[in-house]
Design an enzyme around this catalytic site. Structure first.
Site: not given
Ligand code: FAD
Length: 303
Positions: A17, A48, A51, A77, A108-109, A156, A284
């Site tokens: 990544e 990645t 935001a 992503h 996405g955060d 996670y 890196k």
């Molecule tokens: P979701 O699947 O939407 O879940 C987010 C939260 O909401 C979880 O707690 C889940 O349990 C909950 N949830 C899911 N569906 C529902 C529902 N229907 N109702 C209520 N709650 C629900 N972030 C970036 O900004 N850019 C990136 O490039 C990026 N790359 C990543 C790559 C990997 C491999 C990983 C593990 C994370 C990455 N992240 C990235 C971080 C990620 O976007 C955040 O951690 C985000 O908070 C969670 O993403 P998710 O896709 O699991 O979200």
């Protein structure tokens, strides 16, 4: 290549990544790093997505350059935050036109530096909705590959902080997978037992797509602290922290400890039949190359 075909070709995938470069010089440096890592023949690489702002366009540019200038399948992503449905559709059209075959679909955060962010304007709230939308796009036949985009999703092993109820969290993950995901990539973790338990819980929930383990070596004490700030809820095993403490601030020793720990994690994952290992490279090449070498791996194609 569609990700289903990548998994069909490899018993165990390796993937790297990268994050998008900030300026043209950084882009050239990163391309040089990617060319070095290409020798390790990863099954795919991913880039990645920020935001907002210019780094989002940099993701697109880097993915297209990797596709045209290297032999590596590149997966962008894509996140729900700060995008309307129409914008997401536009991004999918652009990637399809460039022959990009896969997307990692994420929630996405919440952006820290976008004061103008209004969640109500986002087209989608959860990654599962984005997966369903990409599948709708696929069904419309707009992608040159008859299979459309392959889709990855995040998970996670230690649990996501926004959903403390772990049973409910698994229900959400199952729904996200059922919406049309082809593989899962986990957040990094330091204790393999967490990953194996997560894998078992997925299996119990009827999730049967490949699960790729996310690995990131600790390379410095500063990096460790930054990681803890960015990835809330992550666990840091005492034996790892003890080994780092024994280094007494010697930066090279900390790096050796971190790489050794990650190497042992990878060895154990391979021994336990992991479907894939995803390396968070921090742009890196050195740590990943050292891990491959210590695993006895000339390159990823030998797995
Ligand atoms: P979701 O699947 O939407 O879940 C987010 C939260 O909401 C979880 O707690 C889940 O349990 C909950 N949830 C899911 N569906 C529902 C529902 N229907 N109702 C209520 N709650 C629900 N972030 C970036 O900004 N850019 C990136 O490039 C990026 N790359 C990543 C790559 C990997 C491999 C990983 C593990 C994370 C990455 N992240 C990235 C971080 C990620 O976007 C955040 O951690 C985000 O908070 C969670 O993403 P998710 O896709 O699991 O979200």
């Amino acid at each position: 290549m569609h990700i289903q075909d990548v998994f069909a070709q490899h018993r165990t995938t390796t993937s790297f990544e990268f994050f998008p470069p900030r300026d043209p010089q950084a882009a050239e440096n990163l391309l040089a790093t990617i060319r070095q890592l290409e020798e390790l023949k990863p099954s795919f690489v991913s880039v990645t997505y920020g935001a907002g702002g210019s780094t989002r366009e940099m993701t697109h540019q880097l993915v297209v350059r990797i596709k045209t200038e290297t032999s590596l399948p590149a997966i962008p992503h894509l996140t729900c935050v700060c995008h309307t449905e129409e914008e997401i559709r536009g991004i999918l059209v652009r990637y399809a036109e460039k022959g990009i075959d896969n997307i990692l679909a994420l929630g996405g955060d919440p952006p820290k530096d976008r004061m103008d962010w209004d969640r109500g304007r986002d087209g989608f709230r959860y990654a599962g909705e984005l997966v369903a939308f990409i599948q709708k796009f696929n069904a419309s036949g707009l992608h040159p590959n008859p299979k459309g985009f392959g889709i990855g999703v995040a998970a996670y092993a230690e649990g996501h902080p926004a959903t403390p109820n772990r049973l409910l969290e698994m229900d959400y993950l199952k729904a996200k997978v059922d919406a049309g995901a082809d593989y899962i990539c986990t957040q990094l973790f330091f204790n393999n037992a967490d990953f194996y338990d997560f894998r078992d819980r997925c299996s119990l929930a009827g999730i049967n797509i490949p699960i790729v383990a996310g690995i990131m070596p600790v390379l410095s004490e500063k990096g460790l602290k930054r990681m803890a700030e960015l990835a809330a809820g992550m666990r840091y095993p005492a034996p790892l922290l003890r080994a780092i403490a024994r280094c007494n601030g010697d930066a090279e020793a900390v790096e050796r400890v971190g790489i050794h720990w990650a190497t042992e994690q990878c060895r154990d994952l391979l021994d336990h039949g992991v479907r894939g290992i995803h390396f968070y490279t921090l742009n890196k090449s050195d740590a990943t190359r050292r891990i491959f070498s210590s695993l006895g791996l000339r390159d990823g194609s030998t797995l």
